[in-house]
Design a protein around this motif. Structure first.
Motif, mmCIF file in Angstrom:
data_model
loop_
_atom_site.group_PDB
_atom_site.id
_atom_site.type_symbol
_atom_site.label_atom_id
_atom_site.label_comp_id
_atom_site.label_asym_id
_atom_site.label_seq_id
_atom_site.Cartn_x
_atom_site.Cartn_y
_atom_site.Cartn_z
ATOM 1 N N UNK A 72 32.527 -18.663 16.961
ATOM 2 C CA UNK A 72 32.609 -19.292 18.282
ATOM 3 C C UNK A 72 33.879 -20.134 18.344
ATOM 4 N N UNK A 73 34.375 -20.326 19.548
ATOM 5 C CA UNK A 73 35.585 -21.121 19.727
ATOM 6 C C UNK A 73 35.364 -22.542 19.214
ATOM 7 N N UNK A 74 36.433 -23.127 18.716
ATOM 8 C CA UNK A 74 36.347 -24.499 18.221
ATOM 9 C C UNK A 74 35.939 -25.469 19.323
ATOM 10 N N UNK A 75 36.197 -25.097 20.574
ATOM 11 C CA UNK A 75 35.866 -25.973 21.704
ATOM 12 C C UNK A 75 34.449 -25.766 22.224
ATOM 13 N N UNK A 76 33.698 -24.860 21.625
ATOM 14 C CA UNK A 76 32.348 -24.542 22.085
ATOM 15 C C UNK A 76 31.394 -25.672 21.678
ATOM 16 N N UNK A 77 31.001 -26.488 22.627
ATOM 17 C CA UNK A 77 30.169 -27.647 22.327
ATOM 18 C C UNK A 77 28.785 -27.253 21.827
ATOM 19 N N UNK A 78 28.298 -26.084 22.220
ATOM 20 C CA UNK A 78 26.949 -25.676 21.820
ATOM 21 C C UNK A 78 26.858 -25.396 20.324
ATOM 22 N N UNK A 79 27.900 -24.818 19.745
ATOM 23 C CA UNK A 79 27.856 -24.448 18.327
ATOM 24 C C UNK A 79 28.878 -25.193 17.475
ATOM 25 N N UNK A 80 29.897 -25.742 18.095
ATOM 26 C CA UNK A 80 30.969 -26.402 17.349
ATOM 27 C C UNK A 80 31.275 -27.791 17.904
ATOM 28 N N UNK A 81 30.223 -28.564 18.100
ATOM 29 C CA UNK A 81 30.414 -29.911 18.659
ATOM 30 C C UNK A 81 31.323 -30.756 17.776
ATOM 31 N N UNK A 82 31.215 -30.587 16.455
ATOM 32 C CA UNK A 82 32.025 -31.382 15.540
ATOM 33 C C UNK A 82 33.513 -31.063 15.694
ATOM 34 N N UNK A 83 33.869 -29.776 15.672
ATOM 35 C CA UNK A 83 35.283 -29.417 15.798
ATOM 36 C C UNK A 83 35.809 -29.745 17.191
ATOM 37 N N UNK A 84 34.980 -29.565 18.203
ATOM 38 C CA UNK A 84 35.398 -29.931 19.556
ATOM 39 C C UNK A 84 35.719 -31.419 19.626
ATOM 40 N N UNK A 85 34.906 -32.234 18.950
ATOM 41 C CA UNK A 85 35.152 -33.666 18.912
ATOM 42 C C UNK A 85 36.420 -34.018 18.157
ATOM 43 N N UNK A 86 36.711 -33.265 17.097
ATOM 44 C CA UNK A 86 37.943 -33.493 16.336
ATOM 45 C C UNK A 86 39.161 -33.321 17.237
ATOM 46 N N UNK A 129 32.253 -12.209 11.286
ATOM 47 C CA UNK A 129 32.614 -11.916 12.668
ATOM 48 C C UNK A 129 33.315 -13.112 13.293
ATOM 49 N N UNK A 130 34.635 -13.136 13.208
ATOM 50 C CA UNK A 130 35.404 -14.180 13.881
ATOM 51 C C UNK A 130 36.076 -13.662 15.144
ATOM 52 N N UNK A 131 35.770 -12.416 15.532
ATOM 53 C CA UNK A 131 36.483 -11.796 16.646
ATOM 54 C C UNK A 131 36.182 -12.467 17.978
ATOM 55 N N UNK A 132 34.950 -12.953 18.140
ATOM 56 C CA UNK A 132 34.571 -13.532 19.425
ATOM 57 C C UNK A 132 35.290 -14.818 19.764
ATOM 58 N N UNK A 133 35.933 -15.445 18.781
ATOM 59 C CA UNK A 133 36.587 -16.735 19.024
ATOM 60 C C UNK A 133 38.099 -16.644 19.094
ATOM 61 N N UNK A 134 38.671 -15.523 18.692
ATOM 62 C CA UNK A 134 40.122 -15.450 18.535
ATOM 63 C C UNK A 134 40.852 -15.791 19.829
ATOM 64 N N UNK A 135 40.520 -15.103 20.919
ATOM 65 C CA UNK A 135 41.283 -15.291 22.148
ATOM 66 C C UNK A 135 41.048 -16.667 22.759
ATOM 67 N N UNK A 136 39.801 -17.122 22.817
ATOM 68 C CA UNK A 136 39.532 -18.437 23.413
ATOM 69 C C UNK A 136 40.198 -19.544 22.608
ATOM 70 N N UNK A 137 40.166 -19.454 21.288
ATOM 71 C CA UNK A 137 40.852 -20.454 20.474
ATOM 72 C C UNK A 137 42.342 -20.503 20.803
ATOM 73 N N UNK A 138 42.966 -19.332 20.849
ATOM 74 C CA UNK A 138 44.407 -19.293 21.110
ATOM 75 C C UNK A 138 44.714 -19.851 22.498
ATOM 76 N N UNK A 139 43.893 -19.514 23.471
ATOM 77 C CA UNK A 139 44.103 -20.072 24.808
ATOM 78 C C UNK A 139 43.969 -21.589 24.801
ATOM 79 N N UNK A 140 43.038 -22.109 24.006
ATOM 80 C CA UNK A 140 42.899 -23.560 23.874
ATOM 81 C C UNK A 140 44.124 -24.166 23.192
ATOM 82 N N UNK A 141 44.674 -23.472 22.204
ATOM 83 C CA UNK A 141 45.883 -23.973 21.541
ATOM 84 C C UNK A 141 47.039 -24.066 22.547
ATOM 85 N N UNK A 142 47.147 -23.054 23.398
ATOM 86 C CA UNK A 142 48.209 -23.059 24.410
ATOM 87 C C UNK A 142 48.011 -24.243 25.357
#
Length: 620
Positions: free
Chosen positions: A372-386, A414-427
């Motif tokens: 899941x994307x690092x910004x996904x609050x449902x599964x990655x609340x910790x990384x989103x907070x970082x 399976x990291x495929x579902x997060x690749x594009x959303x993560x990169x868009x967040x980086x941009x």
């Protein structure tokens, strides 16, 4: 390998009856105001500066190579000292040639950056130029995309529309990557050949950055300083390696020596303008009274690191300003937000200290669920907070992402579902650099080549259609016969691993014992039988097309074999006890043969699982 691929690309029309490599039928009289090539001849010459750099010379070589692949014409290359704009010839100018200057074409280096480029036409001539020399190489690929629909999937797998007559309309465009510095940490790109790195649009980090990542041990090595200055270090005993020890961030004497060593490094490496000040790997940060007081003051261990990096950056930049003011303005430094520094120096939502203008933070969310994307609050609340908190501390971001499981490269991942959303967040946060760490230095399957391609494309243009990229890759890389079946395996695998997240909380991670413990509880035999059936269909489709071109068959079968290792691994790891001796022997030998063919040896980051140890365990 190049010659082999060329033979394959021409033959694929017969092999698959569609455009797997270079199979578009030439269309005579195609639209286009300008004629570049016809009937095995061209009036065009490639022109490079008289003092062309190695990189611009490589750009010319790539243009020659692909022009020959498509048209079977050897286009000549000349230096601009041998050419005059008054000559009647037709030219493709690469880099900052005299022709470019005579045409009065301006190049906005600030806008284009290191890798961006322009392609512009005046009269019959075409001008390709990057903001820097690397950009000129990418301009060549951009032109080839326009002329021949060139698409590069791996360094030795590409498609194009083959033509005997090449016509085109006027060119005038620029292209700048979404992420300026792009490093893909896989065996097929990490410190690879120049050809591999450029074709996959990978930044050569060594040319632009200091020691990528962990750096404290580099500037203050324990072997040199510990005996005389043990108080500079966070540990009581002299460390033997680079991990699990840090420096005392509040020791002024150590900081002065650190600054001196950074100055020396910057002076000895004039091409490097980005300097890592990242902490060492692992933990072991300093807890002396001064450091503990700073942790209390800032609200996090990372606060002392921000203060330290600000002081180092200020001292080195001021020193460089007296030597080379332009370079001083380019110097950038970064620290880590990683393990014990993930927590930003923030209290009540406000930063207790901010990074200096030329100090950035490299965020490395190693504990995140990478499915899941690092910004996904449902599964990655910790990384989103970082990310949220560090955005209040720094305006400059660098990213260290993860897309493998370091404890076991063959855990289904399976990291495929997060690749594009993560990169868009980086941009969105203006990240200057992305390093995706996977299986550096060791070839693995788990769709490693596909991940490299997706990162290559999306780090350049984050808005491309993800599934179109995947399907095109499948058909080109595994062939039109097997491609749909491998796509089916890809889709089934991703769907199944997603279902494990919801049923068993088995998320894809990179540093724990999950996404699974590779147990029959999560991978029942019926599921593996189903995967086996998919590969049976893929191999059967290849066999049915074998007679059309046996060389192409061997290439595609080798690639399908490689992905089949995922299934073989699970079968042998979980169910070898239920196999007959002959069946187990057959599968072990097949796994071993494919692994050796693909130069696989280590099956985890630490090297404790090797091919020989794995095979010996299975044979018992």
């Amino acid at each position: 390998m190049k010659n082999a691929i060329k033979v394959i690309s021409v033959a694929m029309c017969l092999f698959f009856a569609v455009t797997a490599f270079a199979c578009k039928k030439p269309e005579e009289g195609e639209k286009g105001a300008y004629l570049m090539a016809k009937d095995g001849q061209t009036e065009y010459t490639v022109v490079v500066p008289e003092t062309a750099s190695e990189t611009v010379s490589f750009a010319a070589q790539e243009l020659q190579y692909f022009f020959k692949e498509v048209t079977d014409i050897e286009i000549s290359v000349k230096k601009d000292s041998d050419i005059s704009s008054a000559d009647a010839g037709k030219y493709i100018s690469l880099g900052k040639t005299k022709l470019l200057a005579d045409a009065k074409i301006s190049v906005d280096e600030t806008t284009l950056g290191m890798d961006g480029y322009l392609v512009k036409q005046k009269s019959d001539d075409i001008y390709l130029c990057g903001g820097a020399d690397d950009g000129t190489v990418y301009a060549v690929y951009g032109l080839l995309k326009e002329l021949f629909n060139l698409e590069i999937y791996t360094a030795d797998c590409y498609t194009f529309d083959q033509k005997s007559e090449v016509r085109f309309d006027a060119f005038d465009f620029t292209d700048v990557p979404d992420i300026p510095f792009r490093v893909i940490g896989r065996s097929n790109t990490w410190y690879s050949t120049k050809e591999n790195m450029f074709r996959m649009r990978v930044t050569n980090a060594e040319k632009r950055m200091s020691n990528l990542g962990h750096a404290l041990y580099y500037f203050i090595p324990a072997a040199v300083y510990f005996d005389d200055h043990p108080e500079w270090f966070s540990v009581k005993n002299k460390p033997s390696g680079h991990n699990d020890w840090q420096l005392c961030m509040t020791n002024e004497e150590m900081k002065a020596e650190f600054i001196k060593n950074v100055k020396t490094f910057v002076e000895e490496n004039p091409s490097i303008d980005i300097v890592s000040l990242g902490q060492n790997d692992g933990y072991g940060y300093c807890t002396c009274d001064n450091c503990a007081a700073k942790e209390e003051e800032y609200g996090a261990v990372s606060g002392a690191y921000v203060a330290f990096c600000n002081d180092v950056a200020a001292a080195v930049t001021e020193w460089m300003r007296g030597i080379d003011a332009a370079r001083a303005s380019r110097l950038q430094f970064y620290m880590f937000a990683y393990t014990f520094t993930e927590k930003a120096p923030v209290k009540d939502g406000k930063p207790t200290i901010r990074c200096a203008d030329n100090v950035g933070v490299l965020v490395a969310p190693i504990g995140a669920h990478v499915s899941h994307a690092y910004s996904d609050m449902a599964t990655n609340a910790s990384s989103a907070g970082i990310f949220k908190n560090w955005k209040t501390v720094s305006d400059n971001f660098y990213i260290w992402s993860y897309s493998t499981h370091f404890a076991n490269y063959y855990m289904p991942h399976n990291s495929f579902g997060s690749i594009q959303k993560n990169i868009q967040d980086y941009v969105d946060i203006g990240a200057q650099f992305v390093f995706d760490q996977a299986t550096c230095g060791n070839s693995v399957s788990n769709f490693d080549a596909l991940k490299t391609y997706l990162f290559s494309k999306l780090l350049w243009d984050s808005e491309l259609h993800f599934d179109t990229l995947v399907q095109n890759f499948m058909n080109a890389y595994y062939g039109e016969a097997a491609g749909p079946h491998i796509y089916r395996f890809f889709d089934v695998m991703r769907s199944y691993l997603t279902s494990l997240e919801y049923s068993s909380s088995q998320y894809a991670e990179c540093a724990s014992q999950r996404p699974t413990n590779v147990s029959s509880q999560y991978f029942p035999q019926n599921y593996l039988y189903y995967l086996d059936d998919i590969f049976y269909d893929a191999f059967e489709a290849l066999d049915n097309a074998k007679s059309a071109d046996e060389e192409a068959y061997a290439l595609y079968k080798g690639r399908v074999d490689f992905e089949y290792l995922d299934v073989l691994y699970l079968q042998l790891e979980l169910y070898r006890g239920a196999m007959s001796n002959s069946e187990k022997k057959e599968l072990i030998e097949r796994f071993q043969d494919i692994a050796i063919e693909n130069r696989m040896n280590n099956f985890n980051e630490s090297g404790t699982i090797t091919l020989s140890s794995l095979i010996n365990t299975w044979k018992q």
